[in-house]
Structures are given as structure tokens and as C-alpha cells.
Design a protein around this motif. Structure first.
Motif, PDB file in Angstrom:
ATOM      1  N   ARG A  95      12.434   2.115   2.762  1.00  0.00           N
ATOM      2  CA  ARG A  95      13.829   2.443   2.519  1.00  0.00           C
ATOM      3  C   ARG A  95      14.051   2.971   1.103  1.00  0.00           C
ATOM      4  O   ARG A  95      13.548   2.409   0.131  1.00  0.00           O
ATOM      5  N   GLY A  96      14.827   4.066   1.039  1.00  0.00           N
ATOM      6  CA  GLY A  96      15.183   4.613  -0.259  1.00  0.00           C
ATOM      7  C   GLY A  96      14.036   5.228  -1.027  1.00  0.00           C
ATOM      8  O   GLY A  96      14.141   5.473  -2.225  1.00  0.00           O
ATOM      9  N   VAL A  97      12.915   5.445  -0.366  1.00  0.00           N
ATOM     10  CA  VAL A  97      11.722   6.033  -0.989  1.00  0.00           C
ATOM     11  C   VAL A  97      11.315   5.222  -2.221  1.00  0.00           C
ATOM     12  O   VAL A  97      10.904   5.774  -3.246  1.00  0.00           O
ATOM     13  N   THR A  98      11.470   3.912  -2.146  1.00  0.00           N
ATOM     14  CA  THR A  98      11.141   3.043  -3.279  1.00  0.00           C
ATOM     15  C   THR A  98       9.938   2.149  -2.997  1.00  0.00           C
ATOM     16  O   THR A  98       9.515   1.405  -3.874  1.00  0.00           O
ATOM     17  N   SER A  99       9.404   2.185  -1.796  1.00  0.00           N
ATOM     18  CA  SER A  99       8.258   1.346  -1.452  1.00  0.00           C
ATOM     19  C   SER A  99       7.370   2.110  -0.491  1.00  0.00           C
ATOM     20  O   SER A  99       7.817   3.028   0.204  1.00  0.00           O
ATOM     21  N   ALA A 100       6.102   1.720  -0.443  1.00  0.00           N
ATOM     22  CA  ALA A 100       5.154   2.442   0.395  1.00  0.00           C
ATOM     23  C   ALA A 100       3.964   1.557   0.723  1.00  0.00           C
ATOM     24  O   ALA A 100       3.689   0.565   0.047  1.00  0.00           O
ATOM     25  N   ILE A 101       3.259   1.935   1.786  1.00  0.00           N
ATOM     26  CA  ILE A 101       2.005   1.302   2.184  1.00  0.00           C
ATOM     27  C   ILE A 101       0.998   2.426   2.394  1.00  0.00           C
ATOM     28  O   ILE A 101       1.293   3.420   3.061  1.00  0.00           O
ATOM     29  N   GLY A 102      -0.184   2.276   1.829  1.00  0.00           N
ATOM     30  CA  GLY A 102      -1.232   3.264   2.027  1.00  0.00           C
ATOM     31  C   GLY A 102      -1.956   3.028   3.342  1.00  0.00           C
ATOM     32  O   GLY A 102      -2.197   1.884   3.735  1.00  0.00           O
ATOM     33  N   THR A 103      -2.288   4.110   4.025  1.00  0.00           N
ATOM     34  CA  THR A 103      -3.009   4.013   5.296  1.00  0.00           C
ATOM     35  C   THR A 103      -4.250   4.878   5.228  1.00  0.00           C
ATOM     36  O   THR A 103      -4.190   6.028   4.798  1.00  0.00           O
ATOM     37  N   LEU A 104      -5.379   4.324   5.657  1.00  0.00           N
ATOM     38  CA  LEU A 104      -6.647   5.052   5.704  1.00  0.00           C
ATOM     39  C   LEU A 104      -7.264   4.848   7.083  1.00  0.00           C
ATOM     40  O   LEU A 104      -7.375   3.702   7.548  1.00  0.00           O
ATOM     41  N   LEU A 128      -8.629   1.384  11.037  1.00  0.00           N
ATOM     42  CA  LEU A 128      -7.517   1.445  10.091  1.00  0.00           C
ATOM     43  C   LEU A 128      -7.731   0.482   8.939  1.00  0.00           C
ATOM     44  O   LEU A 128      -8.107  -0.673   9.147  1.00  0.00           O
ATOM     45  N   HIS A 129      -7.494   0.956   7.719  1.00  0.00           N
ATOM     46  CA  HIS A 129      -7.415   0.111   6.534  1.00  0.00           C
ATOM     47  C   HIS A 129      -6.035   0.315   5.914  1.00  0.00           C
ATOM     48  O   HIS A 129      -5.644   1.460   5.620  1.00  0.00           O
ATOM     49  N   LEU A 130      -5.298  -0.777   5.720  1.00  0.00           N
ATOM     50  CA  LEU A 130      -3.996  -0.715   5.063  1.00  0.00           C
ATOM     51  C   LEU A 130      -4.144  -1.088   3.596  1.00  0.00           C
ATOM     52  O   LEU A 130      -4.909  -2.005   3.245  1.00  0.00           O
ATOM     53  N   VAL A 131      -3.414  -0.407   2.744  1.00  0.00           N
ATOM     54  CA  VAL A 131      -3.500  -0.599   1.298  1.00  0.00           C
ATOM     55  C   VAL A 131      -2.150  -1.071   0.799  1.00  0.00           C
ATOM     56  O   VAL A 131      -1.153  -0.345   0.890  1.00  0.00           O
ATOM     57  N   HIS A 132      -2.115  -2.288   0.279  1.00  0.00           N
ATOM     58  CA  HIS A 132      -0.871  -2.825  -0.282  1.00  0.00           C
ATOM     59  C   HIS A 132      -0.618  -2.183  -1.634  1.00  0.00           C
ATOM     60  O   HIS A 132      -1.503  -2.130  -2.504  1.00  0.00           O
ATOM     61  N   LEU A 133       0.611  -1.676  -1.835  1.00  0.00           N
ATOM     62  CA  LEU A 133       0.958  -0.962  -3.062  1.00  0.00           C
ATOM     63  C   LEU A 133       2.153  -1.624  -3.732  1.00  0.00           C
ATOM     64  O   LEU A 133       3.184  -1.855  -3.094  1.00  0.00           O
ATOM     65  N   ALA A 134       2.013  -1.889  -5.022  1.00  0.00           N
ATOM     66  CA  ALA A 134       3.136  -2.422  -5.794  1.00  0.00           C
ATOM     67  C   ALA A 134       4.079  -1.310  -6.229  1.00  0.00           C
ATOM     68  O   ALA A 134       5.226  -1.559  -6.602  1.00  0.00           O
ATOM     69  N   GLY A 135       3.625  -0.058  -6.186  1.00  0.00           N
ATOM     70  CA  GLY A 135       4.442   1.093  -6.546  1.00  0.00           C
ATOM     71  C   GLY A 135       3.879   2.329  -5.886  1.00  0.00           C
ATOM     72  O   GLY A 135       2.843   2.281  -5.212  1.00  0.00           O
ATOM     73  N   GLN A 136       4.541   3.477  -6.089  1.00  0.00           N
ATOM     74  CA  GLN A 136       4.117   4.712  -5.458  1.00  0.00           C
ATOM     75  C   GLN A 136       3.458   5.684  -6.430  1.00  0.00           C
ATOM     76  O   GLN A 136       3.140   6.812  -6.051  1.00  0.00           O
ATOM     77  N   ASP A 137       3.229   5.269  -7.664  1.00  0.00           N
ATOM     78  CA  ASP A 137       2.653   6.183  -8.645  1.00  0.00           C
ATOM     79  C   ASP A 137       1.153   6.320  -8.427  1.00  0.00           C
ATOM     80  O   ASP A 137       0.518   5.533  -7.722  1.00  0.00           O
TER      81      ASP A 137
END
Length: 381
Positions: free
Chosen positions: A232-241, A249-258
Motif C-alpha cells: 500500500r502506498g508504494v511504501t513497502s515491498a517483498i522481493g521474489t526470486l 520460490l524464494h521470498l526476500v524480506h525487505l525493510a525498505g525499497q532502496d
């Protein structure tokens, strides 16, 4: 351009890094950034005209030196000269430049506005969901001897996308569409000419066309496709590989989008894989992958990038992202999901039988590759 880009150009924009303001991008000078055709006199040419005219050169000599028509120099001097000392006419180049810019920015009334009958015809056809190109062709065919009734389709598009346009309204039989065009857009999407496009990153990028194998070839394990799913609001994300051969599938937990956060997270998640199961990563051209050279060096692999607006070049990843929306719906703040929750979702998807794998599970196939000493190139899909 988008509304966000326009606001940044007009008012400036703060530059963030890791959630903190590290700089400020100044607003663009409105009159300085507009690309002006060479058929108009530039400020440098006007300064040269002023110097040569003051030195006593004739209009013909000034025209020859500038490569312009003598009539152009004559009109310029007559239009932008004012009385100076001793009632002598003096040419003022900076004032001439300001006046020229002001003349170019005049708003001319559209034919759709000055010709009420034509405007009503176009409005009627738009309400019937005709495209601007269809309306343009119909006008030429219906009024072959009346050029004042002809319109180029671009003129209709400009009228539709003008703010508060009377042609920008839903149609009776399709009220859920905001505007008559099939795209449903209320503003124009920016189009950049190919020769003016800038690379996404300053560092050299490896294209997917340099990957060395066909996009349909999945015979070699260890080639991954990656992307982000946005909250929501382009403020959070999850990486997918997603591994191309086994669809693991490998999911990557992200504290930010930078890019720094993504760089550290991918290294932590993928560094324990053997070289035969980590050969390359293919990503889209998102700015989160700006540290792609560091990722490639730390993992000892190549990072490839898809073409712009070509998600089908990462088909396995795009399909898996669609499955993940069952667990992480759009409009949800993804920061509330812990790394443990991501592992649980990853485990459930990897243990789901897949028709494309002949009813086998990605986890089982990936486990076979891990336990194999030679990691043979077995065709699983």
C-alpha cells in the motif's frame, strides 16, 4: 508526463536515502528547459545581433554571419528596438528574448471550441466510444469539400486530455470508464523517443539478450527471475526470486525499497546456494536494482535486465507473483509480515504440485538438485 514528475519539476523534490532526506533537487527553470526549434532565433543569436548592429554592420552582413535570412534580421530589429539616447533606436536582446518566449506560449483556441457544430459532432462520436482516429477518418469522408470540418486525431486527443475537458466524461453504456478512449486514461502517458532514452542506471547493464540461452530454454538449473511485489502506498515491498527450471520460490524480506536494502537482502538469502544452482538473476529495470554490479560481484553471477515494459520476459516470476497476491493482496502494508511468515508462504507454494512440472512439487525437484553431487541438467519443464 505524470503529475508527480510535473510537481517535481515545478516545485523541486527532496532526495531520500534509507528513509532520510539527503538532498534537494531544485525546480527546473520553466523557460530554460523547453526544447525550442532551431528555426527560431536563440538568445545567443540575439546577443550577436546586438553586438554586430552596435558595431555598425548592415542587416545583410549580420544575416550572412548568422546564416539567417536578411528579412529575419530586419523584422527582429524593427520589432524589438526602442528609443535610446538621442532618440536613436537601440536593439535590446534580453528584452527581445523575453518577448519571443511570451509569444510562443500564447494559447490558441482549438477548432473544436470555435466551431460549435464540429465540437458537438466529435462529442457525439466520443460518447459512442469511437476512437479519435475513427472520428478523424469519418470527418474527412463526410465533409470532403469542407476542410474546416477536418481534424487530425492528435487534435482530438489533446482536447480529451486537456484539464477539465468537456470531452473527458464517461459514456452512457460504459459508465465505469473514466474517459471515452479505451485506455481509460485521464492524462497522457509520456512517450520518449528511442534515441533520447537514457539508460536506467549509470553503470553498464547486461541485457536479457546477452543471457546466452533462449527464454523458452529451461534445461539449465540455477537461473533465477526476480522482482518486487509492492504494498500500500508504494511504501513497502517483498522481493521474489523464482528458479526457472524448477519454479522454486524464494521470498526476500525487505525493510525498505532502496537499492542498498535489496542488495543486502539478496546476498543474505542467496549466498548459501551452490554455484550450479545460482548462475544468473534476471530482473526488470526497477531502480531498486541500482546496486546490480555489487550483487553480481558478491554472488559471482551475472545480473541481466529485461527490456522496458516486457514482463513476459520473466514469465515464471510474473506468474508466481500472481499466486502471491492470494497471500499478500494489493493495498496491504507488507511491512506487517515477518520473515517467518514469508518463509511459511514460500514453503506452502513450493510444496504445491504444479501441472507444468508434471504434477511434481518445486521443492522436491529443487531438493534433488541440491542433493545431487553433479547437479545434472534434467529437463523438468
Amino acid at each position: 508526463m505524470s503529475r508527480t514528475s510535473a510537481n517535481s519539476w515545478m516545485h523541486g523534490a527532496k532526495i531520500y536515502r534509507n528513509g532520510e532526506v539527503v538532498g534537494f533537487k531544485k525546480p527546473l527553470e520553466r523557460l530554460a528547459v523547453r526544447e525550442v526549434s532551431s528555426r527560431y532565433l536563440s538568445q545567443e543569436e540575439r546577443l550577436l545581433i546586438a553586438d554586430l548592429h552596435l558595431a555598425g554592420h548592415t542587416q545583410l552582413a549580420i544575416a550572412r554571419q548568422l546564416g539567417r535570412s536578411p528579412s529575419t534580421i530586419c523584422r527582429e530589429l524593427q520589432r524589438n528596438s526602442s528609443a535610446g539616447e538621442g532618440h536613436r533606436l537601440e536593439y535590446q536582446p534580453y528584452r527581445a528574448q523575453r518577448l519571443a518566449v511570451a509569444r510562443r506560449t500564447r494559447v490558441h483556441p482549438r477548432r473544436l471550441e470555435t466551431n460549435a457544430f464540429l465540437g458537438d459532432l466529435v462529442a457525439e462520436k466520443l460518447q459512442r466510444r469511437w476512437s479519435p482516429a475513427q472520428i478523424s477518418d469519418w470527418l474527412h469522408a463526410t465533409f470532403p469539400d469542407r476542410p474546416e470540418m477536418w481534424l487530425y486525431h492528435e487534435s482530438i486527443y489533446q482536447a480529451i486530455y486537456e484539464p477539465n475537458s468537456r470531452w473527458q466524461r464517461p459514456t452512457p453504456l460504459a459508465p465505469f470508464r473514466a474517459t471515452p478512449p479505451r485506455t481509460g486514461r485521464t492524462a497522457r502517458r509520456a512517450q520518449v523517443r528511442i534515441h533520447r532514452r537514457r539508460p536506467r542506471f549509470e553503470q553498464p547493464m547486461l541485457s536479457i539478450h546477452e543471457r546466452g540461452f533462449d527464454p523458452l530454454d529451461r534445461s539449465q538449473p540455477g537461473n533465477w527471475e526476480g522482482d518486487l511485489i509492492i504494498g500500500r502506498g508504494v511504501t513497502s515491498a517483498i522481493g521474489t526470486l523464482v528458479e526457472r527450471q524448477t519454479r522454486t520460490l524464494h521470498l526476500v524480506h525487505l525493510a525498505g525499497q532502496d537499492s542498498d536494502t535489496l542488495h543486502r537482502a539478496i546476498i543474505d538469502r542467496m549466498a548459501d546456494l551452490p554455484p550450479t544452482l545460482l548462475r544468473s538473476i534476471t530482473w526488470d529495470q526497477g531502480t531498486e536494482m541500482a546496486r546490480h554490479l555489487s550483487i553480481a560481484a558478491d554472488l559471482g553471477i551475472n545480473v541481466y535486465f529485461c527490456d522496458s515494459h516486457s514482463p513476459w520476459q520473466r514469465g515464471s516470476n510474473e506468474n508466481t507473483n500472481g499466486l502471491l497476491r492470494d497471500y499478500f493482496p494489493k493495498g496491504v502494508d507488507l511491512r506487517r509480515f515477518s520473515p517467518e511468515h514469508l518463509r511459511a508462504v514460500e514453503n506452502e507454494i513450493n510444496h504445491r504440485p504444479r501441472a507444468v512440472l508434471g504434477g511434481r512439487c518445486p521443492a522436491d525437484l529443487f531438493r534433488l538438485l541440491l542433493t545431487s553431487e553433479t547437479s545434472p541438467n534434467c529437463d523438468v519443464g
